[in-house]
Design an enzyme around this catalytic site. Structure first.
Site, mmCIF file in Angstrom:
data_model
loop_
_atom_site.group_PDB
_atom_site.id
_atom_site.type_symbol
_atom_site.label_atom_id
_atom_site.label_comp_id
_atom_site.label_asym_id
_atom_site.label_seq_id
_atom_site.Cartn_x
_atom_site.Cartn_y
_atom_site.Cartn_z
ATOM 1 C CG ASP A 11 30.127 36.929 46.075
ATOM 2 O OD1 ASP A 11 30.015 36.996 44.838
ATOM 3 O OD2 ASP A 11 31.208 37.149 46.662
ATOM 4 C CG HIS A 246 36.879 39.455 38.392
ATOM 5 N ND1 HIS A 246 38.171 39.177 38.028
ATOM 6 C CD2 HIS A 246 36.940 40.604 39.126
ATOM 7 C CE1 HIS A 246 38.980 40.088 38.522
ATOM 8 N NE2 HIS A 246 38.260 40.974 39.192
HETATM 9 C C1 BDR Z 1 35.790 37.607 42.481
HETATM 10 O O1 BDR Z 1 35.788 38.080 43.829
HETATM 11 C C2 BDR Z 1 34.713 38.931 44.052
HETATM 12 O O2 BDR Z 1 35.119 40.072 44.731
HETATM 13 C C3 BDR Z 1 34.150 39.283 42.711
HETATM 14 O O3 BDR Z 1 32.755 39.473 42.784
HETATM 15 C C4 BDR Z 1 34.501 38.101 41.845
HETATM 16 O O4 BDR Z 1 33.524 37.099 41.933
HETATM 17 C C5 BDR Z 1 37.048 38.072 41.790
HETATM 18 O O5 BDR Z 1 38.172 37.541 42.407
HETATM 19 CA CA CA Z 2 31.313 37.537 42.846
#
Ligand code: BDR
Ligand code: CA
Length: 310
Positions: A11, A246
């Site tokens: 995303d 992440h």
């Molecule tokens: C996740 O949330 C999104 O904002 C980041 O891309 C990551 O996938 C972290 O909590």
């Molecule tokens: Ca993400």
């Protein structure tokens, strides 16, 4: 060594962009395609951002657009996401770029994943680093897929630690808790890379300074968006000194599973009430998943930086 065949669902978002760069540059992965989902931005923007990043990296990985909203309700998280990833999802760095539209595949993300898994039974690793809507719809449409994928690595959840988008919930799970519940209780062979480990892999500002020294367009772009991301982290938590990698860690776990230690558990997802999106350990369920509880952060960070070579 044979490369692992993977599909990455994003995303795109700043850490998604870093995950795309890491996956395309890894010599261990054969990235067959990227699928997109709403989340940090609307799905059309996630597709555009993904195409932009691939174009910058001179990669021709096909991009398949997927879900524009959760299984029920509307996108819950966009206003918070703007503060972290910028209005365009890429730290407002797209605004002044002469962005040329890339080719977008006709096929829907869901059909691309189903067809590819059936073409290569037991060979495909799915990496999901956004809301789990596409994956929930894949197993709804063709449940056979559950037994045909090799493994599924998901960035999502906060099992033993607090959440981020809410004190009790992580953003990807919060964005579509019904999809998350369906997926985590589906018998898919899942490894969950949650905030339990990703908040230990902070990328410090001085790593980004190294990229800034290189004057090429790719290094400058990634340094710019990552500094934006670190600023956002500093805003929420002054003194934190870096940003959470992440989505790159989910890619890292596919490249080298020994970066993390996992425990097999039943995981429950709250879909109603005032703790929506919370992930917690349950005593019973339909299937156990591997939850990452420890990470060798230094070894992962070094591998990430070396692979990117910005
Ligand atoms: C996740 O949330 C999104 O904002 C980041 O891309 C990551 O996938 C972290 O909590
Ligand atoms: Ca993400």
């Amino acid at each position: 060594m044979e490369k692992k065949k993977v599909i990455l669902d994003v995303d795109t978002g700043i850490d998604d962009a870093l995950a795309i760069a890491y996956a395309t540059k890894s010599k261990c992965l054969d990235l067959l395609g990227i699928t997109t989902c709403f989340g940090n931005v609307h799905v059309e923007d996630a597709t555009r951002n993904t195409q932009f990043v691939l174009q910058l990296l001179k990669e021709e990985t096909p991009v398949y657009q997927g879900s524009e909203r959760p299984l029920s309700g509307k996108e819950p998280y966009l206003e918070v996401a703007k503060k972290i990833h910028g209005n365009d999802g890429l730290g407002n760095h797209l605004q002044d770029k002469g962005y040329a539209q890339h080719h977008q595949e006709e096929k829907h993300a869901i059909d691309f994943v189903i067809d590819t898994v059936k073409t290569y039974p037991h060979e495909i690793t799915l990496i999901f680093v956004g809301p789990l809507t596409n994956l929930a719809r894949i197993i709804e449409k063709d449940p056979e897929i559950i037994h045909l994928v090799k493994e599924v690595v998901i960035m999502g959840g906060a099992v033993t630690v607090p959440g981020n988008v809410r004190s009790y919930a992580e953003a990807n799970i919060f964005s579509d808790p019904n999809a998350a519940k369906k997926v985590l209780q589906s018998s898919l062979p899942i490894t969950l890379v949650g905030l339990d480990v990703t908040m230990n892999t902070l990328l410090p500002r001085n790593s980004v300074d190294q990229w800034l020294k290189n004057e090429n367009e790719v290094s400058q772009f990634f340094a710019g968006i990552t500094n934006y991301y670190i600023d956002a982290y500093e805003n929420f938590q002054p003194g934190i000194g870096g940003c959470g990698l992440h989505d790159p860690l989910a890619v890292g776990v596919v490249i080298d599973p020994s970066f993390v230690e996992t425990k097999s558990m039943y995981i429950e997802v709250e879909t109603t009430g005032d703790m929506i999106g919370k992930t917690s350990v349950a005593t019973e369920g339909t299937s156990k998943i591997n939850v990452c509880l420890k990470v060798e952060e230094e070894r992962f960070l070094q591998h990430f930086m070396k692979t990117l070579e910005f």
